[in-house]
Write a protein that holds these residues in place. Structure first.
Motif, mmCIF file in Angstrom:
data_model
loop_
_atom_site.group_PDB
_atom_site.id
_atom_site.type_symbol
_atom_site.label_atom_id
_atom_site.label_comp_id
_atom_site.label_asym_id
_atom_site.label_seq_id
_atom_site.Cartn_x
_atom_site.Cartn_y
_atom_site.Cartn_z
ATOM 1 N N UNK A 75 0.833 -1.208 0.000
ATOM 2 C CA UNK A 75 0.000 0.000 0.000
ATOM 3 C C UNK A 75 0.865 1.253 0.000
ATOM 4 N N UNK A 76 1.916 1.240 0.796
ATOM 5 C CA UNK A 76 2.840 2.382 0.831
ATOM 6 C C UNK A 76 3.454 2.614 -0.544
ATOM 7 N N UNK A 77 3.924 1.538 -1.187
ATOM 8 C CA UNK A 77 4.562 1.661 -2.505
ATOM 9 C C UNK A 77 3.586 2.248 -3.529
ATOM 10 N N UNK A 78 2.344 1.779 -3.498
ATOM 11 C CA UNK A 78 1.338 2.258 -4.457
ATOM 12 C C UNK A 78 0.943 3.694 -4.140
ATOM 13 N N UNK A 79 0.608 3.960 -2.885
ATOM 14 C CA UNK A 79 0.099 5.275 -2.507
ATOM 15 C C UNK A 79 1.158 6.378 -2.581
ATOM 16 N N UNK A 80 2.419 6.010 -2.401
ATOM 17 C CA UNK A 80 3.488 7.012 -2.508
ATOM 18 C C UNK A 80 4.006 7.113 -3.940
ATOM 19 N N UNK A 81 3.350 6.390 -4.841
ATOM 20 C CA UNK A 81 3.703 6.379 -6.265
ATOM 21 C C UNK A 81 5.147 5.926 -6.498
ATOM 22 N N UNK A 82 5.621 5.058 -5.633
ATOM 23 C CA UNK A 82 6.959 4.485 -5.767
ATOM 24 C C UNK A 82 6.812 3.132 -6.471
ATOM 25 N N UNK A 132 -6.653 -1.323 -8.715
ATOM 26 C CA UNK A 132 -7.420 -0.400 -9.565
ATOM 27 C C UNK A 132 -6.628 0.837 -9.954
ATOM 28 N N UNK A 133 -5.534 1.084 -9.269
ATOM 29 C CA UNK A 133 -4.722 2.268 -9.554
ATOM 30 C C UNK A 133 -3.782 2.048 -10.742
ATOM 31 N N UNK A 134 -3.782 0.837 -11.294
ATOM 32 C CA UNK A 134 -2.901 0.518 -12.412
ATOM 33 C C UNK A 134 -3.685 0.121 -13.646
ATOM 34 N N UNK A 135 -3.063 0.337 -14.784
ATOM 35 C CA UNK A 135 -3.655 -0.047 -16.058
ATOM 36 C C UNK A 135 -3.823 -1.570 -16.097
ATOM 37 N N UNK A 137 -3.732 -5.259 -16.794
ATOM 38 C CA UNK A 137 -2.698 -6.169 -17.278
ATOM 39 C C UNK A 137 -1.305 -5.542 -17.430
ATOM 40 N N UNK A 138 -1.083 -4.399 -16.784
ATOM 41 C CA UNK A 138 0.284 -3.868 -16.721
ATOM 42 C C UNK A 138 1.080 -4.743 -15.755
ATOM 43 N N UNK A 139 2.372 -4.593 -15.724
ATOM 44 C CA UNK A 139 3.205 -5.400 -14.832
ATOM 45 C C UNK A 139 2.814 -5.252 -13.376
ATOM 46 N N UNK A 140 2.491 -4.024 -12.953
ATOM 47 C CA UNK A 140 2.126 -3.777 -11.560
ATOM 48 C C UNK A 140 0.753 -4.370 -11.261
ATOM 49 N N UNK A 141 -0.165 -4.243 -12.221
ATOM 50 C CA UNK A 141 -1.496 -4.829 -12.075
ATOM 51 C C UNK A 141 -1.370 -6.343 -11.909
#
Length: 161
Positions: A75-82, A132-135, A137-141
């Motif tokens: 959550x930290x990585x996603x929310x801090x856009x890291x 949901x914050x990622x496109x 089928x992107x790598x992060x998704x």
């Protein structure tokens, strides 16, 4: 010389064990928040603390705490856009929930069954929101989808015990 080294190690372990009791375990916290991803030193401290947990239920509680912490790191990585941290933290999370599930299964700690199923259900919801914050089928998704799949697989495994 060897006696001094043993005393030093025992003293260090005693300090780590003493401070580990100040941790808030997963079942006592609503939602854990972190402001960084665990450092190598913190991970070493976690391993030592886990080693010093002799009771199986205490070990499961600590594994549960670590699973909550690993989820908070995602959550930290996603929310801090890291986003460079998303894949490694997602992988680490899957590893920890797998270890937790294997330990519970191997040691038949079934009194934690309901708590763990609830934890996995909560984690599934949190991960779905983060995904949901990622496109699509992107790598992060996909990395987060892997974690979602694992929470479901491991939850089913715990339910079957």
């Amino acid at each position: 010389m060897l006696k001094k080294l043993n005393l030093l190690i025992l003293g260090f372990l005693f300090l780590v064990f003493t401070f580990s009791h100040s941790l808030v375990f997963a079942h006592e916290a609503e939602a854990m928040k972190v402001d960084h991803v665990a450092t190598s030193f913190e991970k070493l401290k976690e391993k030592i603390t886990l080693f010093l947990k002799f009771d199986k239920k205490n070990k499961v509680d600590y594994y549960e705490y670590l699973a909550e912490k690993r989820l908070a790191e995602i959550a930290y990585a996603v929310e801090s856009n890291n986003i460079d941290l998303v894949e490694p933290t997602a992988s680490r999370y899957s590893t920890y929930i797998g270890i937790l599930t294997s330990f519970v299964d191997k040691n038949k700690v079934t009194d934690k069954k309901d708590d763990l199923v609830k934890m996995f259900e909560k984690h599934d919801r949190v991960l779905t929101d983060l995904q949901k914050k990622f496109k699509f089928e992107s790598g992060w998704w996909l990395a987060i989808q892997h974690d979602i799949n694992n929470t479901r697989i491991f939850s089913d495994k715990i339910k079957s015990l």
